[in-house]
Design an enzyme around this catalytic site. Sequence first.
Site, mmCIF file in Angstrom:
data_model
loop_
_atom_site.group_PDB
_atom_site.id
_atom_site.type_symbol
_atom_site.label_atom_id
_atom_site.label_comp_id
_atom_site.label_asym_id
_atom_site.label_seq_id
_atom_site.Cartn_x
_atom_site.Cartn_y
_atom_site.Cartn_z
ATOM 1 N N ASP A 89 0.820 -1.212 0.000
ATOM 2 C CA ASP A 89 0.000 0.000 0.000
ATOM 3 C C ASP A 89 0.854 1.264 0.000
ATOM 4 O O ASP A 89 1.529 1.566 0.987
ATOM 5 C CB ASP A 89 -0.895 -0.042 1.251
ATOM 6 C CG ASP A 89 -1.763 1.198 1.414
ATOM 7 O OD1 ASP A 89 -2.047 1.864 0.404
ATOM 8 O OD2 ASP A 89 -2.147 1.493 2.560
ATOM 9 N N ASP A 270 -2.284 5.725 -5.099
ATOM 10 C CA ASP A 270 -2.526 4.845 -3.956
ATOM 11 C C ASP A 270 -2.855 3.422 -4.409
ATOM 12 O O ASP A 270 -3.963 3.139 -4.849
ATOM 13 C CB ASP A 270 -3.674 5.431 -3.122
ATOM 14 C CG ASP A 270 -3.892 4.702 -1.812
ATOM 15 O OD1 ASP A 270 -3.272 3.643 -1.603
ATOM 16 O OD2 ASP A 270 -4.691 5.186 -0.994
#
Length: 379
Positions: A89, A270
């Site tokens: 992430d 992201d």
Amino acid sequence: MKWFVLLGLVAFSECIVKIPLTRVKTMRKTVSEKNMLNNFLKEHAYRLYQTSSPGSNITTHPLRNIKDMLYVGNITIGTPPQEFQVVFDTGSSDLWVPSLFCTSPTCSTHVRFRHLESSTFRPTKKTFRITYGSGSMKGFLAYDTVRIGDLVSTDQPFGLSLAEHGFEDTPFDGILGLNYPNISLTGGIPIFDNLKNQGAISEPVFAFYLGKSQAKGSVVMFGGVDHRYYKGELNWVPLTQAGDWRVHMDRISMKRQVIACSGGCEALLDTGTSLIIGPRRLVKNIQKLIGATPRGSEHYVSCLAVNILPSIIFTINGINYPVPARAYILKDSRGHCYTAFKENTERPTETWILGDVFLRLYFSVYDQGNDRIGLAKAS
């Protein structure tokens, strides 16, 4: 100067460690779907593996793509190693997995770290909380050996969850954050920085190739860039400020009309977000422009619209990055089509989160050494 950068990329591409990723669906699932997923995972047991290209030091080590939404890969923690499936992430900085002390029902469906079985485990009394867009967790900080493929981080700080909320039915055990250390909520050094500090990687660079299907091998690579995963040149974009994977975006347009980000705005890249998220008012306007109607938590369109809706163009650092309708229209488990745009709570400045819908189309490089992101059309 440009040639030095290119030569540098060629030189260190021979030392890249590539982790395979799997694309998975975030589970708003029925009981029958849950059972299907569990059976699928049992039948296709996933183990760490790696292959080396003949004549090079490149190690390929698969991200798994579970059901078209999320990308996960495997790591190990402890001595002897215990295996976990995590989301890599870029939107957060902390690594955590469930602990044996976790009381949430979620934890019982995931792999939990057995601290008593690791000879290198070191606990602390420090506790912390992390809130994500889709859930939250609280836990305590500990240290142990973490492995990502051939990369080994000794005495790596990581979190062990005591409670989790919002991660029910998710096909991952924990999250591995790849953002800068200054946004760490555990206060520990992120694993990427530790690998860099310990000399495990030749360059402070990692990159993502997110395949559009199970068959297309998705990977995260550390230490350099493998040019086979993209077409043309990498376009480098400076970060708005060091310390977050955030860039300046010029505008968002459709059919040559600016539809959002009219005076410039910010965009976060992201990998832990599946959709494209923006301010409520502007997202509502985009839904209206593409003829989407709200139903439940989604906005639906006719599946035939995929063939006639125009591309939405994100312009970053003067370069256009089109996202065609086949990318921003998704299909749910019943075969109905919904849009990949989601409303965010309003922020003081206009901010967009470009998640996997965007990143499947564009290979992305995160260069911490030069505080910049590289983008190119994915192969």
